[in-house]
Write an enzyme that holds these catalytic residues in place. Structure first.
Site, PDB file in Angstrom:
ATOM      1  N   GLY A   1       0.781  -1.221   0.000  1.00 36.16           N
ATOM      2  CA  GLY A   1       0.000   0.000   0.000  1.00 36.16           C
ATOM      3  C   GLY A   1       0.818   1.280   0.000  1.00 36.16           C
ATOM      4  O   GLY A   1       0.443   2.263  -0.633  1.00 36.16           O
TER       5      GLY A   1
ATOM      6  N   ALA B   1      -9.360  -2.459  -0.391  1.00 36.49           N
ATOM      7  CA  ALA B   1     -10.783  -2.168  -0.204  1.00 36.49           C
ATOM      8  C   ALA B   1     -11.183  -0.922  -0.996  1.00 36.49           C
ATOM      9  O   ALA B   1     -12.233  -0.889  -1.661  1.00 36.49           O
ATOM     10  CB  ALA B   1     -11.070  -1.957   1.281  1.00 36.49           C
TER      11      ALA B   1
ATOM     12  N   ASP C   1      13.984  29.670  40.422  1.00 38.69           N
ATOM     13  CA  ASP C   1      13.064  28.610  40.832  1.00 38.69           C
ATOM     14  C   ASP C   1      13.904  27.342  41.034  1.00 38.69           C
ATOM     15  O   ASP C   1      15.001  27.222  40.493  1.00 38.69           O
ATOM     16  CB  ASP C   1      12.016  28.407  39.730  1.00 38.69           C
ATOM     17  CG  ASP C   1      11.242  27.130  39.915  1.00 38.69           C
ATOM     18  OD1 ASP C   1      10.656  26.957  41.003  1.00 38.69           O
ATOM     19  OD2 ASP C   1      11.238  26.299  38.982  1.00 38.69           O
ATOM     20  N   TYR C   2      13.398  26.394  41.808  1.00 36.17           N
ATOM     21  CA  TYR C   2      14.211  25.203  42.096  1.00 36.17           C
ATOM     22  C   TYR C   2      13.879  24.033  41.156  1.00 36.17           C
ATOM     23  O   TYR C   2      14.596  23.759  40.204  1.00 36.17           O
ATOM     24  CB  TYR C   2      14.045  24.800  43.570  1.00 36.17           C
ATOM     25  CG  TYR C   2      15.017  23.710  43.964  1.00 36.17           C
ATOM     26  CD1 TYR C   2      16.358  24.014  44.232  1.00 36.17           C
ATOM     27  CD2 TYR C   2      14.614  22.377  44.035  1.00 36.17           C
ATOM     28  CE1 TYR C   2      17.275  23.011  44.552  1.00 36.17           C
ATOM     29  CE2 TYR C   2      15.523  21.377  44.356  1.00 36.17           C
ATOM     30  CZ  TYR C   2      16.837  21.693  44.613  1.00 36.17           C
ATOM     31  OH  TYR C   2      17.738  20.713  44.928  1.00 36.17           O
ATOM     32  N   ASP C   3      12.705  23.356  41.395  1.00 40.44           N
ATOM     33  CA  ASP C   3      12.374  22.155  40.608  1.00 40.44           C
ATOM     34  C   ASP C   3      12.096  22.488  39.155  1.00 40.44           C
ATOM     35  O   ASP C   3      11.348  23.411  38.857  1.00 40.44           O
ATOM     36  CB  ASP C   3      11.142  21.467  41.193  1.00 40.44           C
ATOM     37  CG  ASP C   3      11.410  20.930  42.579  1.00 40.44           C
ATOM     38  OD1 ASP C   3      11.954  19.825  42.681  1.00 40.44           O
ATOM     39  OD2 ASP C   3      11.097  21.652  43.563  1.00 40.44           O
TER      40      ASP C   3
ATOM     41  N   ASP D   1      10.237  27.385  35.462  1.00 36.72           N
ATOM     42  CA  ASP D   1       9.739  26.436  34.463  1.00 36.72           C
ATOM     43  C   ASP D   1       8.231  26.231  34.509  1.00 36.72           C
ATOM     44  O   ASP D   1       7.669  25.559  33.668  1.00 36.72           O
ATOM     45  CB  ASP D   1      10.378  25.069  34.695  1.00 36.72           C
ATOM     46  CG  ASP D   1       9.805  24.407  35.927  1.00 36.72           C
ATOM     47  OD1 ASP D   1       9.933  24.997  37.012  1.00 36.72           O
ATOM     48  OD2 ASP D   1       9.200  23.327  35.803  1.00 36.72           O
TER      49      ASP D   1
ATOM     50  N   LYS E   1      -3.298 -10.639   7.512  1.00 32.78           N
ATOM     51  CA  LYS E   1      -4.383 -10.441   6.552  1.00 32.78           C
ATOM     52  C   LYS E   1      -5.543 -11.413   6.750  1.00 32.78           C
ATOM     53  O   LYS E   1      -6.569 -11.293   6.091  1.00 32.78           O
ATOM     54  CB  LYS E   1      -3.845 -10.560   5.119  1.00 32.78           C
ATOM     55  CG  LYS E   1      -2.732  -9.572   4.779  1.00 32.78           C
ATOM     56  CD  LYS E   1      -3.260  -8.164   4.549  1.00 32.78           C
ATOM     57  CE  LYS E   1      -2.145  -7.219   4.113  1.00 32.78           C
ATOM     58  NZ  LYS E   1      -2.614  -5.841   3.919  1.00 32.78           N
TER      59      LYS E   1
HETATM   60  O1  LIG Z   1       7.882  -3.355   1.702  1.00 28.96           O
HETATM   61  P1  LIG Z   1       7.339  -4.714   2.006  1.00 28.96           P
HETATM   62  O2  LIG Z   1       7.997  -5.375   3.152  1.00 28.96           O
HETATM   63  O3  LIG Z   1       7.311  -5.567   0.771  1.00 28.96           O
HETATM   64  O4  LIG Z   1       5.806  -4.569   2.438  1.00 28.96           O
HETATM   65  C1  LIG Z   1       4.858  -3.840   1.684  1.00 28.96           C
HETATM   66  C2  LIG Z   1       4.284  -2.655   2.473  1.00 28.96           C
HETATM   67  O5  LIG Z   1       3.378  -3.167   3.438  1.00 28.96           O
HETATM   68  C3  LIG Z   1       2.819  -2.293   4.389  1.00 28.96           C
HETATM   69  O6  LIG Z   1       1.765  -1.455   3.888  1.00 28.96           O
HETATM   70  C4  LIG Z   1       0.964  -0.612   4.702  1.00 28.96           C
HETATM   71  O7  LIG Z   1       0.651   0.587   4.052  1.00 28.96           O
HETATM   72  C5  LIG Z   1      -0.618   0.708   3.435  1.00 28.96           C
HETATM   73  C6  LIG Z   1      -0.795   2.135   2.968  1.00 28.96           C
HETATM   74  O8  LIG Z   1      -0.744   3.050   4.009  1.00 28.96           O
HETATM   75  C7  LIG Z   1      -1.745   0.311   4.374  1.00 28.96           C
HETATM   76  O9  LIG Z   1      -2.959   0.333   3.639  1.00 28.96           O
HETATM   77  C8  LIG Z   1      -1.505  -1.090   4.905  1.00 28.96           C
HETATM   78  O10 LIG Z   1      -2.495  -1.404   5.865  1.00 28.96           O
HETATM   79  C9  LIG Z   1      -0.139  -1.213   5.526  1.00 28.96           C
HETATM   80  O11 LIG Z   1       0.093  -2.586   5.841  1.00 28.96           O
HETATM   81  C10 LIG Z   1       3.932  -1.498   5.029  1.00 28.96           C
HETATM   82  O12 LIG Z   1       3.422  -0.583   5.964  1.00 28.96           O
HETATM   83  C11 LIG Z   1       4.831  -0.818   4.017  1.00 28.96           C
HETATM   84  O13 LIG Z   1       5.900  -0.166   4.681  1.00 28.96           O
HETATM   85  C12 LIG Z   1       5.411  -1.870   3.123  1.00 28.96           C
HETATM   86  O14 LIG Z   1       6.201  -1.280   2.097  1.00 28.96           O
HETATM   87  O1  LIG Z   2      -0.599  -8.155  -7.702  1.00 26.44           O
HETATM   88  C1  LIG Z   2      -0.769  -7.165  -6.994  1.00 26.44           C
HETATM   89  C2  LIG Z   2      -1.730  -7.148  -5.981  1.00 26.44           C
HETATM   90  C3  LIG Z   2      -1.872  -6.013  -5.203  1.00 26.44           C
HETATM   91  N1  LIG Z   2      -1.093  -4.942  -5.411  1.00 26.44           N
HETATM   92  C4  LIG Z   2      -1.261  -3.713  -4.629  1.00 26.44           C
HETATM   93  O2  LIG Z   2      -0.752  -3.868  -3.320  1.00 26.44           O
HETATM   94  C5  LIG Z   2      -1.389  -2.900  -2.499  1.00 26.44           C
HETATM   95  C6  LIG Z   2      -1.744  -3.519  -1.166  1.00 26.44           C
HETATM   96  O3  LIG Z   2      -1.955  -2.486  -0.236  1.00 26.44           O
HETATM   97  P1  LIG Z   2      -2.780  -2.641   1.075  1.00 26.44           P
HETATM   98  O4  LIG Z   2      -2.863  -1.312   1.678  1.00 26.44           O
HETATM   99  O5  LIG Z   2      -4.078  -3.306   0.785  1.00 26.44           O
HETATM  100  O6  LIG Z   2      -1.936  -3.635   2.020  1.00 26.44           O
HETATM  101  P2  LIG Z   2      -0.364  -3.783   2.342  1.00 26.44           P
HETATM  102  O7  LIG Z   2       0.147  -4.815   1.402  1.00 26.44           O
HETATM  103  O8  LIG Z   2       0.249  -2.486   2.098  1.00 26.44           O
HETATM  104  O9  LIG Z   2      -0.291  -4.241   3.739  1.00 26.44           O
HETATM  105  C7  LIG Z   2      -2.610  -2.393  -3.242  1.00 26.44           C
HETATM  106  O10 LIG Z   2      -2.408  -1.078  -3.659  1.00 26.44           O
HETATM  107  C8  LIG Z   2      -2.717  -3.329  -4.414  1.00 26.44           C
HETATM  108  O11 LIG Z   2      -3.222  -2.737  -5.574  1.00 26.44           O
HETATM  109  C9  LIG Z   2      -0.136  -4.963  -6.400  1.00 26.44           C
HETATM  110  O12 LIG Z   2       0.563  -3.975  -6.578  1.00 26.44           O
HETATM  111  N2  LIG Z   2       0.007  -6.077  -7.163  1.00 26.44           N
HETATM  112 MG   LIG Z   3       9.744  24.734  38.943  1.00 23.14          MG
END
Ligand SMILES: O=P(O)(O)OC[C@H]1O[C@H](O[C@H]2O[C@H](CO)[C@@H](O)[C@H](O)[C@H]2O)[C@H](O)[C@@H](O)[C@@H]1O
Ligand SMILES: O=c1ccn([C@@H]2O[C@H](COP(=O)(O)OP(=O)(O)O)[C@@H](O)[C@H]2O)c(=O)[nH]1
Ligand SMILES: [Mg+2]
Length: 725
Positions: free
Chosen positions: A30, A377, A497-499, A678, A277
C-alpha cells in the site's frame, strides 16, 4: 525552490535480477502504490531501498542512474542489513508487535543494532540530498528512529512522519526493550500522522505512560519541543482505478475471464502474503459457507490472489504452507469437473489485470486480523464503475472507519463471515448501488492527493506556529548582551526557581537534592559583589533550609508565604491562617485512597496533592475531578487552588511568587534582574518584574510571559556559570 523529500524503506520501483539482467518493476504494498502517484508531481524526490542486494559498484551506479531519471535516490542495503534490519527487526519484531501478534515477535540485540545503523544510513542519504528549505517526509515503521536523527543534524528542518500500520495499545509497546528510543525517535518530527484516531490515541497514551509527556489538543510537549499529532486516513489515486476499469486492456481481460468462468459468481480476495491479513481464516469461512449453504456449490468461486512477500521471514514461509494445504483440501472436497471452489494465484499482477478482477467480482472479501488501512478495499470501490458489488470489510482494518457502508465484520467470527458472504450474494442490486455510491463519493473525495496535501499543509502550518508562538530561545547574541548588562550593573538580583529549573524532576520530590556541583555554583554566584541570589520556590521552608540553608542565599518558600534574607530568620509574608487545613485534608485523603501512587505534602500554610507517580490518565482524570470538588469547597473563602506540574495546591489567595518577588525589587532596586522558572507559578514572577528584566522560561515551548526560553536545567546551569566570568 523547496521540495518534498519522501523517505521510506521501499521505493515505488523494485529492481529484480533476472536472466536478462536487471529489470525495473512497480513495487507492491500500500505505501508504494498509494504514494506512487504523487511524488512525481513537482520536483520531489523519493529516497529508499530498491528491494535487492546489489553485487558491485557498477551495478549500483547503473541502478542509481536509472532511478535518478525517475526522481528516486536509492539507499543500498547489504545482505546482512537485509537480514537483520528488514527481515529481523522491522518484520520480525516491529511488524508483529504493532499488529497485535506479539507472540510472533523476536527480540534480538543484533537486529536492533542493525536497525539503528540502517536508520543512520538513511539519515546520511537524506542529509546528502536535503536543501535547507526542503520538507522531509519520513514513512513507516522501518524508519522510526530517523526523525530524531534528522532533527539532531537539522534542528530547524520541517520533518513529518507518517505511520502506515496500526499503532497498538501501549501494553504491547511497553513489551519492547527499545520502546523509549523508538518513541523518542518518532518525536523528532514536527508532525506525526496516523491512519485513524484510534491509533493516534494509543500513541499519545504510550508517550504519556512510557515517556511521561502529556498531550493536549493534539500536541505533545516534550521538555524541549512541541509536536503535533493527527489522523490522516490515506486514500488512493481514484481516477487511475476508475479509468483503468474501463480501459481496453481491462475490458479484454474481463471478457476472457468471464468466458472461462461462464456464469459462476465471483468472490475476490487480494493481499500480500501476511499473517495479519487473515487469509487462512477466510478460507475456513468460505468452507463454512459451502457447508451451511450447499446451494452455492457449483455457483460461486473464490478468486484468491496472494502476492509473495517477505518470504525469508520464518512465519511467512509457514503461512504459505498452511494456505497451500487449505486450498488443496477445500478444492479436493468440493470441486467438480466444471467448477473450482477456489482459484488460487500466488504471484503479483499488473494494474490492468488487477482492475479487471475488481470489476469482475461481485463481492470483495477484505478480512484482515489487523491492517493499518488496506487500500485494496478502496481500489475495489473505485473500480466499480456500474456501482454494483459488495464489500465485506474487517472492523480491524483502518479503512473500516471510513467505509461504513461496507458489510463490517469481526474477522475471527467464522460464522459471521460465512453469513456475510451469503448476505452479499443475495443483496438486492438497489441496496448495492446505494452503499457503493456512498463509498465512492468518499473514496473519490478523500483521495491520495488530498491526503498528501493535507499532511504537507498541516506540517507547514505546524512549523509556522512553532515560530510565531514560541518565546525566543536565549540565543548566543542575547546571552552576550545579558552578560554585558550583568557586568555593567551596580545592584543585581537573580531569582531562581528550584524544581524543573535548577534540577530536573524526580518521581520522589524528596530525592531532588541539589548535589555538590549546584551548591558550589550557587555559593559562587551569591559571593559575587552586589549580587542577591534568591531561591524562589513552592517548596516548604524546612526542605530548602536543609538543602541550601547554609549558603549565603535569600529564600522565598511556599510560593511566597515564607521569606528569609541570608543570615536572618524566616518571616511570614503577612499573618495567615491555616485552620482550613483541618477541613480540606480529608478531601485530599479521599483522592489519595482513590488514586494509587498519589500522596499529600503538607506545608505550613498549604496542602499539596502530588500525582506524578500515579497512572498518567488516572491522574489527569482525578485532578479534573478534584479541581471541581475544591472549587466548590473554597468558593467565598480567601483560599486559592493552584494547578502545577502534576500537582494541585491549596493555599492562601493573594500570595504568590510574584508578590514576593516584588518585595525584593522594592527593597534592593536592582539595575539588573534575571529570573528563571519552568512552571505556571513562575509566570507570576515574570509578570511582577519590570520589562527590562531578563526573564527566562525553562522547558517546553509553551506560551510564556518570559522574554526568553531555555531547554533544560543543564542549559540553566551553563548560563549561571557564564555569569561567574
Ligand atoms: O515493503 P514490504 O515489506 O514488501 O511490504 C509492503 C508494504 O506493506 C505495508 O503497507 C501498509 O501501508 C498501506 C498504505 O498506508 C496500508 O494500507 C496497509 O495497511 C499497511 O500494511 C507497510 O506498511 C509498508 O511499509 C510496506 O512497504
Ligand atoms: O498483484 C498485486 C496485488 C496487489 N497490489 C497492490 O498492493 C497494495 C496492497 O496495499 P494494502 O494497503 O491493501 O496492504 P499492504 O500490502 O500495504 O499491507 C494495493 O495497492 C494493491 O493494488 C499490487 O501492486 N500487485
Ligand atoms: Mg519549577
Amino acid at each position: 525552490m523547496s521540495r518534498t523529500l519522501i523517505v521510506s524503506n521501499r521505493l515505488p520501483t523494485k529492481v529484480l535480477r533476472t536472466d536478462e539482467g536487471l529489470t525495473f518493476q512497480p513495487s507492491e504494498g500500500g505505501l508504494a502504490t498509494g504514494l506512487g502517484s504523487i511524488y512525481r508531481r513537482g520536483d520531489n524526490l523519493w529516497i529508499g531501498w530498491p528491494g535487492l542486494f546489489v553485487q558491485d559498484e557498477a551495478e549500483e551506479a547503473h541502478i542509481s542512474q536509472e532511478l535518478r531519471a525517475d526522481n528516486m535516490a536509492p539507499v543500498f542495503l547489504t545482505e546482512s542489513e537485509i537480514h537483520d534490519f528488514y527481515e529481523g527487526f522491522s518484520n520480525g519484531t516491529l511488524w508483529p508487535t504493532f499488529h497485535y501478534f506479539s507472540d510472533l515477535a523476536t527480540y534480538e540485540q543484533s537486529h536492533w543494532e542493525a536497525y539503528v545503523a540502517v536508520n543512520q544510513k538513511f539519515c546520511e542519504a537524506v542529509l546528502a540530498q536535503a536543501g535547507p528549505d526542503d520538507t522531509i517526509w519520513v514513512h513507516d515503521y522501518q524508519l522510526l528512529l530517523l526523525p530524531e536523527m534528522l532533527r539532531r543534524a537539522r534542528p530547524e528542518a520541517a520533518i513529518g512522519f507518517f505511520l502506515h500500520i496500526p499503532f497498538p495499545s501501549q501494553e504491547l509497546i511497553r513489551v519492547l526493550p527499545w520502546r523509549t528510543e523508538l518513541l523518542e525517535g518518532m518525536l523528532g518530527a514536527d508532525l506525526i500522522g496516523f491512519h485513524t484516531f484510534g491509533y493516534l490515541r494509543h500513541f499519545l497514551s504510550a508517550v504519556s505512560h512510557l515517556l511521561g509527556w502529556p498531550a493536549q489538543n493534539g500536541q505533545i510537549e516534550t521538555p524541549t519541543r512541541t509536536i503535533r499529532v493527527d489522523a490522516f486516513p490515506m486514500g488512493i489515486d481514484y481516477e487511475r482505478y476508475a479509468k483503468a476499469a474501463t480501459s481496453e486492456a481491462a475490458l479484454a481481460h474481463m471478457a476472457e475471464y468471464r468466458e472461462a468462468l461462464r456464469d459462476t459468481r465471483v468472490i475476490l480476495s487480494i493481499d500480500r502474503l501476511d499473517y495479519t491479513k487473515g487469509i487462512a481464516q477466510r478460507l475456513r469461512a468460505f468452507d463454512l459457507l459451502l457447508q451451511r449453504y450447499p446451494e452455492w456449490r457449483g455457483q460461486v468461486s473464490l478468486i484468491m490472489l496472494v502476492v509473495p512477500s517477505r518470504d525469508q521471514v520464518a512465519q511467512y514461509a509457514s503461512l504459505k504452507e498452511e494456505i497451500d494445504e487449505l486450498v488443496g483440501r477445500i478444492n479436493a472436497q468440493y470441486r467438480t469437473i466444471s467448477w473450482n471452489p477456489i482459484l488460487y494465484f500466488y504471484r503479483s499482477l499488473p494494474l490492468e489485470e488487477l482492475v479487471s478482477l475488481y470489476s469482475l467480482a461481485e463481492v470483495a472479501l477484505v478480512t484482515p486480523m489487523r491492517d493499518g488501512m488496506n487500500l485494496v478495499a478502496k481500489e475495489f470501490v473505485a473500480s466499480k464503475v456500474d456501482k454494483k458489488g459488495v464489500l465485506i470489510l474487517s472492523e480491524r482494518a483502518g479503512a473500516a472507519r471510513e467505509l461504513s457502508d461496507a458489510i463490517i465484520i469481526n474477522p475471527t467470527d467464522m460464522g459471521q463471515l460465512a453469513e456475510s458472504m451469503h448476505e452479499a450474494l443475495v443483496m438486492p442490486e438497489e441496496e448495492q448501488i446505494t452503499r457503493m455510491t456512498a463509498m465512492q463519493a468518499l473514496v473519490r473525495r478523500y483521495n491520495v492527493f488530498s491526503w498528501s496535501r493535507l499532511f504537507i499543509n498541516q506540517l507547514a502550518y505546524t512549523k509556522m506556529k512553532q515560530h510565531t508562538l514560541a518565546t525566543e530561545m536565549l540565543s548566543n547574541e542575547a546571552t552576550t548582551q545579558l552578560l554585558t548588562d550583568f557586568k555593567a550593573s551596580q545592584q543585581r538580583l537573580i531569582l531562581l526557581d528550584y524544581d524543573g529549573t535548577l534540577v530536573p524532576f524526580h518521581p520522589n520530590p524528596q530525592r531532588a537534592e541539589p548535589g555538590q556541583e549546584l551548591r558550589l555554583l550557587l555559593r559562587a554566584l551569591a559571593e559575587l559583589p552586589s549580587t542577591r541570589v534568591v531561591i524562589i520556590s513552592g517548596r516548604d521552608r524546612a526542605t530548602l533550609a536543609n538543602w541550601l540553608g547554609d549558603l549565603p542565599l535569600d529564600f522565598i518558600a511556599e510560593h511566597g508565604v515564607w521569606l528569609r534574607t541570608a543570615g536572618e530568620d524566616w518571616q511570614l509574608f503577612q499573618p495567615l491562617r491555616a485552620d482550613w487545613k483541618r477541613d480540606l485534608r480529608p478531601v485530599l485523603e479521599l483522592y489519595v485512597a482513590r488514586t494509587a501512587g498519589s500522596f499529600i505534602e503538607e506545608k505550613d500554610f498549604s496542602l499539596v496533592w502530588h500525582y506524578r507517580r500515579a497512572d498518567t490518565d488516572l491522574g489527569i482524570e482525578r485532578a479534573r475531578e478534584m479541581l471541581s470538588h475544591l472549587s466548590f469547597m473554597t468558593a467565598n473563602t480567601d483560599l486559592q487552588v493552584l494547578e502545577g506540574n502534576k500537582v494541585i495546591e491549596i493555599k492562601n489567595a493573594g500570595i504568590n511568587k510574584g508578590s514576593a518577588a516584588a518585595r525584593w525589587v522594592e527593597r534592593y532596586a536592582p539595575d539588573f534582574t534575571l529570573a528563571l522558572g519552568d512552571d505556571r507559578t513562575d509566570e507570576d514572577t515574570f509578570r511582577a518584574l519590570p520589562s527590562e528584566a531578563y526573564t527566562v522560561r525553562v522547558g517546553s515551548g509553551a506560551r510564556s510571559l518570559a522574554r526568553f526560553h531555555l531547554a533544560s536545567p543543564i542549559d540553566v546551569r551553563r548560563l549561571l556559570r557564564k555569569l561567574l566570568g
